[in-house]
Scaffold this motif. Structure first.
Motif, short mmCIF file in Angstrom:
data_model
loop_
_atom_site.label_atom_id
_atom_site.label_comp_id
_atom_site.label_asym_id
_atom_site.label_seq_id
_atom_site.Cartn_x
_atom_site.Cartn_y
_atom_site.Cartn_z
N LEU A 172 -4.20 0.21 2.55
CA LEU A 172 -4.43 1.08 3.72
C LEU A 172 -5.49 2.14 3.45
N TRP A 173 -5.39 2.78 2.30
CA TRP A 173 -6.32 3.86 1.94
C TRP A 173 -7.73 3.31 1.72
N ASN B 166 0.39 -4.00 5.20
CA ASN B 166 0.54 -3.14 3.99
C ASN B 166 -0.53 -3.41 2.92
N GLU C 181 2.06 1.91 -3.39
CA GLU C 181 0.95 2.36 -4.23
C GLU C 181 0.66 3.86 -4.01
N ILE C 182 0.73 4.28 -2.73
CA ILE C 182 0.45 5.68 -2.42
C ILE C 182 1.56 6.58 -3.01
N VAL C 183 2.80 6.16 -2.86
CA VAL C 183 3.92 6.94 -3.40
C VAL C 183 3.79 7.03 -4.94
N SER D 182 0.81 -1.21 0.00
CA SER D 182 0.00 0.00 0.00
C SER D 182 0.85 1.27 0.00
N ARG D 183 1.94 1.24 0.74
CA ARG D 183 2.78 2.45 0.78
C ARG D 183 3.37 2.73 -0.60
#
Ligand code: IPE
Ligand code: IPE
Ligand code: MG
Length: 231
Positions: A188-189, A185, A139-141, A136-137
């Motif tokens: 998350l969003w 992970n 993906e966000i970046v 997830s991190r």
């Protein structure tokens, strides 16, 4: 949004294959093989219960730290699953979405995934979203980098549209097997307002009945989305 009940999207963190195998004095790959058999039963139950989207955590960005033979076994199983499940995707009109960075993955498997994604992209009613080399991190970046040159302020909608799950509803229910109570992970969003169902059952022992139980539990929850009941 307050009071919205329908279960549109379930995410499964399929955990416990290794422990299942270990308790039988078998190699971890044996557990992954048995775990792969669980997938079809779970999908059948979800789609029969009119769940629109099912997300499966197949391989995380952190799973690269495992021994190479285990990683190879997981990808081989994924390839056979997709091969076997292609007919169902087409017959039952299920759209395949892959969430994750495919660039470090075997080219042939990547090609097979992309072909299936393309072939099924017009299906609307059901979606199978496989999180593959997903974190997830990351993906966000990635999303931030995709939208950073936009003029004006970046909105929640801009980011949502830049995620792998752009066209999918948020996750309503997360099911994690094997007794672990963490997200590792996983979306998350998209899980911001999800309900969380944890069970001690190991993934290879999970099945359609267990899925039904999780769905029933979900329908007993009161979701308020920050509001108050009966407002
Ligand atoms: C989950 O089972 C499957 C993947 C991570 C692909 P594990 O392999 O994590 O099983 P345990 O947690 O070691 O029992
Ligand atoms: C999460 O399970 C990843 C997948 C199910 C693919 P892990 O077994 O890798 O998670 P941790 O290490 O227990 O957090
Ligand atoms: Mg695990």
């Amino acid at each position: 949004m307050a009071g919205e009940k329908k279960l549109r999207h379930i995410g499964f963190i399929m955990d416990g294959n290794g422990r299942w195998a270990k308790s039988r004095n078998k190699p971890r790959a044996f557990g992954h093989r048995k775990g792969a058999d669980t997938i079809e039963k779970v999908l059948t139950e979800c789609f029969n219960q009119e769940v629109q989207v099912v997300s499966l955590y197949a391989f995380s960005t952190e799973n690269w730290s495992r021994p190479k033979d285990e990683i190879d076994a997981i990808f081989d199983l994924l390839r056979s699953f997709l091969k076997k499940y292609t007919k169902t995707l087409m017959d039952k009109e299920i759209r395949l979405v892959i969430s994750g960075d495919l660039s470090p993955i075997d080219k042939k498997l990547t090609e097979e995934c992309i072909n299936l994604v393309e072939k099924t992209k017009h299906f609307k009613e059901h979606v199978l979203n496989i999180a593959l080399n997903y974190g997830s991190r990351a993906e966000i970046v990635r999303a931030v980098n995709l939208v950073k040159d936009k003029e004006g302020e970046i909105t929640e909608e801009d980011l949502s549209k830049a995620f792998y799950t752009a066209e999918l509803p948020d996750i309503d229910l997360v099911v994690r097997t094997s007794g672990e109570m963490r997200l590792s992970n996983f979306f998350l969003w998209q899980c911001a307002y999800a309900e969380f169902y944890f069970t001690d059952v190991l993934w290879p022992d999970f099945d359609g009945e267990q899925t039904k139980k999780a769905i029933e539990w979900f329908y007993g929850r009161k979701r308020r989305f920050g509001g108050i009941e009966n407002a």
